[in-house]
Design a protein around this motif. Sequence first.
Motif, mmCIF file in Angstrom:
data_model
loop_
_atom_site.group_PDB
_atom_site.id
_atom_site.type_symbol
_atom_site.label_atom_id
_atom_site.label_comp_id
_atom_site.label_asym_id
_atom_site.label_seq_id
_atom_site.Cartn_x
_atom_site.Cartn_y
_atom_site.Cartn_z
ATOM 1 N N ALA A 174 0.827 -1.206 0.000
ATOM 2 C CA ALA A 174 0.000 0.000 0.000
ATOM 3 C C ALA A 174 0.862 1.257 0.000
ATOM 4 N N SER A 175 1.957 1.238 0.773
ATOM 5 C CA SER A 175 2.866 2.393 0.811
ATOM 6 C C SER A 175 3.499 2.624 -0.558
ATOM 7 N N LEU A 176 3.945 1.553 -1.194
ATOM 8 C CA LEU A 176 4.586 1.673 -2.507
ATOM 9 C C LEU A 176 3.621 2.256 -3.532
ATOM 10 N N VAL A 177 2.402 1.731 -3.591
ATOM 11 C CA VAL A 177 1.416 2.208 -4.562
ATOM 12 C C VAL A 177 1.067 3.663 -4.295
ATOM 13 N N ARG A 178 0.858 4.006 -3.032
ATOM 14 C CA ARG A 178 0.488 5.381 -2.691
ATOM 15 C C ARG A 178 1.584 6.364 -3.092
ATOM 16 N N LEU A 179 2.832 6.025 -2.807
ATOM 17 C CA LEU A 179 3.936 6.919 -3.134
ATOM 18 C C LEU A 179 4.099 7.082 -4.638
ATOM 19 N N CYS A 180 3.951 6.000 -5.369
ATOM 20 C CA CYS A 180 4.116 6.075 -6.820
ATOM 21 C C CYS A 180 2.973 6.828 -7.488
ATOM 22 N N ARG A 181 1.823 6.830 -6.857
ATOM 23 C CA ARG A 181 0.678 7.547 -7.436
ATOM 24 C C ARG A 181 0.661 9.021 -7.056
ATOM 25 N N THR A 182 1.328 9.394 -5.968
ATOM 26 C CA THR A 182 1.218 10.763 -5.467
ATOM 27 C C THR A 182 2.491 11.588 -5.611
ATOM 28 N N LEU A 183 3.656 10.948 -5.752
ATOM 29 C CA LEU A 183 4.921 11.671 -5.866
ATOM 30 C C LEU A 183 5.518 11.523 -7.253
ATOM 31 N N GLU A 184 6.099 12.605 -7.759
ATOM 32 C CA GLU A 184 6.861 12.541 -9.005
ATOM 33 C C GLU A 184 8.326 12.310 -8.616
ATOM 34 N N LEU A 185 8.664 11.048 -8.440
ATOM 35 C CA LEU A 185 9.953 10.699 -7.851
ATOM 36 C C LEU A 185 11.137 11.156 -8.692
ATOM 37 N N GLU A 186 11.020 11.129 -10.013
ATOM 38 C CA GLU A 186 12.150 11.524 -10.856
ATOM 39 C C GLU A 186 12.539 12.980 -10.636
ATOM 40 N N LYS A 187 11.588 13.811 -10.235
ATOM 41 C CA LYS A 187 11.897 15.217 -10.010
ATOM 42 C C LYS A 187 12.799 15.421 -8.798
ATOM 43 N N LEU A 188 12.900 14.416 -7.936
ATOM 44 C CA LEU A 188 13.782 14.532 -6.778
ATOM 45 C C LEU A 188 15.251 14.614 -7.188
ATOM 46 N N LYS A 189 15.555 14.200 -8.409
ATOM 47 C CA LYS A 189 16.937 14.297 -8.890
ATOM 48 C C LYS A 189 17.396 15.756 -8.988
ATOM 49 N N GLY A 190 16.456 16.664 -9.113
ATOM 50 C CA GLY A 190 16.804 18.076 -9.191
ATOM 51 C C GLY A 190 16.721 18.802 -7.866
ATOM 52 N N VAL A 191 16.554 18.062 -6.775
ATOM 53 C CA VAL A 191 16.385 18.640 -5.439
ATOM 54 C C VAL A 191 17.617 18.312 -4.592
ATOM 55 N N PRO A 192 18.100 19.240 -3.751
ATOM 56 C CA PRO A 192 19.223 18.927 -2.852
ATOM 57 C C PRO A 192 18.923 17.698 -2.004
ATOM 58 N N THR A 193 19.979 16.983 -1.645
ATOM 59 C CA THR A 193 19.805 15.699 -0.967
ATOM 60 C C THR A 193 19.005 15.812 0.318
ATOM 61 N N ASP A 194 19.334 16.764 1.169
ATOM 62 C CA ASP A 194 18.624 16.879 2.449
ATOM 63 C C ASP A 194 17.143 17.178 2.236
ATOM 64 N N ALA A 195 16.833 18.016 1.250
ATOM 65 C CA ALA A 195 15.432 18.342 0.973
ATOM 66 C C ALA A 195 14.695 17.118 0.437
ATOM 67 N N ALA A 196 15.349 16.367 -0.440
ATOM 68 C CA ALA A 196 14.724 15.150 -0.964
ATOM 69 C C ALA A 196 14.493 14.144 0.155
ATOM 70 N N ALA A 197 15.482 14.000 1.040
ATOM 71 C CA ALA A 197 15.353 13.056 2.152
ATOM 72 C C ALA A 197 14.233 13.465 3.092
ATOM 73 N N ARG A 198 14.147 14.758 3.395
ATOM 74 C CA ARG A 198 13.068 15.221 4.286
ATOM 75 C C ARG A 198 11.703 14.966 3.664
ATOM 76 N N ARG A 199 11.610 15.158 2.352
ATOM 77 C CA ARG A 199 10.316 14.913 1.681
ATOM 78 C C ARG A 199 9.922 13.445 1.795
ATOM 79 N N LEU A 200 10.878 12.558 1.602
ATOM 80 C CA LEU A 200 10.583 11.130 1.679
ATOM 81 C C LEU A 200 10.292 10.698 3.114
ATOM 82 N N GLU A 201 10.979 11.285 4.075
ATOM 83 C CA GLU A 201 10.805 10.898 5.474
ATOM 84 C C GLU A 201 9.424 11.257 6.008
ATOM 85 N N ARG A 202 8.717 12.157 5.328
ATOM 86 C CA ARG A 202 7.363 12.510 5.765
ATOM 87 C C ARG A 202 6.351 11.429 5.413
#
Length: 299
Positions: A174-202
């Motif tokens: 359920a977590s995997l499906v929800r994240l893939c449907r709600t987050l544009e994960l590829e865009k995290l490549k353009g985000v600083p590491t700490d910001a990307a990590a904080r977004r995922l940790e939420r």
Amino acid sequence: MIAADLKPRGPYSLRVSGRLASDATRVVTRGSYRATIAVDGRLESVRAWQRTDGIVCVRAESETGVEHVRFALGLDDDHSEFLRRFATDPLLGESIRRLRGLRPLRTATVAHALLRAVTGQLILAKRARQIERLVVRSATPVLDGLHAAPTCADLGRFSPAELRDLGLGARRGASLVRLCRTLELEKLKGVPTDAAARRLERERGLGPWSVGVVCLEGLGRYERGLARDLGLVKLAAALWGRHVEAEETDELLAPYGEWAGLASVYLLAGYHSGYLGLGDAHRDPRRGQDRRVAARRAA
């Protein structure tokens, strides 16, 4: 067919880096790499190998295939500073001398790294890899025996029940499906590491280890890594001679600062290969606390 010769920045060994790196999308063995990638709605085969002079030779059907090899192998991400800074580290020094060309391979998509992170939460690594392969093979088309890496759209099409049938538990699915449907994960490549990590940790279902896998293998970042990995727990127990909780292993990575993610890879590889100095290489953080408590009681 496009032929390209790529010179890695800094020390690099495909033979060392590719150990145990094969999966449903790639085969990495004896200094060679073969993968299937999706390019503009079609599948493409990519091959690479490293010559004795260090050059990585690539054969691909497009420039996208060449760039895939460059990113997946981490050829442009020079880690020479890490090698210099910790060459005399009492814990990592020997591993650095023996494994200096090691860089973790990356997945072709961030979604694939997320899948690996979620399945990898299982205690048995072999079973986790089996489930990962099953999901990838069910999600994407195949060419020459290898599948394209799954995208968010590929994984978001599953229902949690379908993933459960493939071996992934209901909550993780359920977590995997929800994240893939709600987050544009590829865009995290353009985000600083700490910001990307904080977004995922939420997100529910993603802890420090899972976020580290995404950062290290999906985004190609060296700052975050395999925090609280079971291997690090075993290493800390061997170092400190006692039972260790997962969060205590943060002390092992703290000295390496912005290189903590890469350090986690070297620590685990060195530990499994017997290269780590396990004497007084790293002080038990509890020892100082215990001494302070004893002093207060005596007073």
